[in-house]
Design a protein around this motif. Structure first.
Motif, short mmCIF file in Angstrom:
data_model
loop_
_atom_site.label_atom_id
_atom_site.label_comp_id
_atom_site.label_asym_id
_atom_site.label_seq_id
_atom_site.Cartn_x
_atom_site.Cartn_y
_atom_site.Cartn_z
N GLU A 112 0.82 -1.20 0.00
CA GLU A 112 0.00 0.00 0.00
C GLU A 112 0.86 1.27 0.00
N ARG A 113 1.99 1.24 0.71
CA ARG A 113 2.88 2.41 0.72
C ARG A 113 3.47 2.65 -0.66
N ILE A 114 3.87 1.57 -1.33
CA ILE A 114 4.43 1.72 -2.68
C ILE A 114 3.37 2.28 -3.62
N PHE A 127 -7.82 -3.66 1.31
CA PHE A 127 -6.83 -4.25 0.40
C PHE A 127 -7.47 -4.85 -0.85
N GLU A 128 -8.71 -5.27 -0.74
CA GLU A 128 -9.41 -5.80 -1.91
C GLU A 128 -9.51 -4.74 -3.00
N ASP A 129 -9.81 -3.50 -2.61
CA ASP A 129 -9.85 -2.42 -3.59
C ASP A 129 -8.47 -2.13 -4.16
N ARG A 130 -7.44 -2.30 -3.35
CA ARG A 130 -6.07 -2.14 -3.86
C ARG A 130 -5.79 -3.15 -4.96
N LEU A 131 -6.23 -4.40 -4.74
CA LEU A 131 -6.03 -5.44 -5.75
C LEU A 131 -6.78 -5.10 -7.04
N ARG A 132 -7.98 -4.57 -6.91
CA ARG A 132 -8.73 -4.19 -8.11
C ARG A 132 -7.98 -3.12 -8.89
N ASP A 133 -7.44 -2.13 -8.19
CA ASP A 133 -6.69 -1.07 -8.87
C ASP A 133 -5.46 -1.63 -9.57
N LEU A 134 -4.77 -2.55 -8.91
CA LEU A 134 -3.56 -3.13 -9.47
C LEU A 134 -3.84 -4.05 -10.66
N SER A 135 -5.04 -4.62 -10.69
CA SER A 135 -5.35 -5.62 -11.72
C SER A 135 -5.33 -5.05 -13.13
N VAL A 136 -5.49 -3.74 -13.27
CA VAL A 136 -5.51 -3.14 -14.60
C VAL A 136 -4.16 -3.30 -15.29
N GLU A 137 -3.07 -3.13 -14.54
CA GLU A 137 -1.73 -3.23 -15.11
C GLU A 137 -0.99 -4.51 -14.70
#
Length: 205
Positions: A112-114, A127-137
């Protein structure tokens, strides 16, 4: 040209246009699904499963991820930031032997810090929303994180093996975000790549 011929020409053109429009709207969902499946890979199937098999709901949610991503200004980390996060990962990994659950919690916090340093916005959904954001790239790294249940709290990942899998998956997320893999410590069982076995010595005659 007689009025009858003009009328027939107009009617034929209108019929052809109607057929083309109908075909477009019939094929549009398939094109959309193919585009999203190509972009998200295994995350497409995860989204469909989360939508209880409703592909239209899943695809709307994936389109929303793309929209949010387009509105996010992701920047490049400085060398100092990248080195700092690499050192932080080493510290996280060193703590796994003494306290696996705490190490997994620290690994998630580092991800999350990165993301914050890269410019990703804070998300209310954890963290689930973090994974959704990361899934695009980084869809494949997110797929590994989902298989390891990284979105669960460390307390929910009951045994050490599950925590080990979660930490390895977090390492994949860190690697995707930093662009280079952080170091893996050989002193920590199960975290370092396995070395090939030395060939057995030939039997003496």
């Amino acid at each position: 040209m007689s009025g009858t011929v003009v009328l027939i020409t107009v009617l034929v053109a209108a019929a052809v246009a109607a057929v083309l429009i109908a075909a477009y709207f019939r094929l549009l969902p398939a094109w959309r699904g193919a585009r999203l499946r190509k972009r998200f890979g295994p995350e497409y199937d995860a989204a469909v499963a989360a939508a209880q098999g409703d592909r239209s709901v899943a695809e709307r949610e994936l389109d929303e991820r793309l929209r949010r991503h387009r509105q996010t200004s992701v920047r490049t980390l400085t060398d100092a930031e990248r080195d700092g996060h690499t050192r932080s990962w080493s510290t996280v990994q060193e703590g796994f032997v003494d306290d696996p659950a705490a190490a997994v919690g620290d690994a998630r916090a580092l991800v999350e810090r990165i993301m914050t340093d890269l410019g990703y916005p804070d998300r209310a959904g954890g963290f689930e929303d973090r994974l959704r954001d990361l899934s695009v790239e980084h869809a494949h790294a997110v797929a590994e994180a989902r298989r390891a249940n990284v979105a669960l709290s460390p307390a929910e990942q009951a045994d050490t093996e599950h925590l080990r899998e979660a930490l390895v998956a977090c390492r994949g997320l860190v690697t995707a975000l930093l662009g280079t893999p952080p170091p893996t410590l050989r002193s920590e069982p199960g975290l370092a790549p396995k070395r090939p076995k030395d060939p057995a010595p030939e039997a003496t005659r």
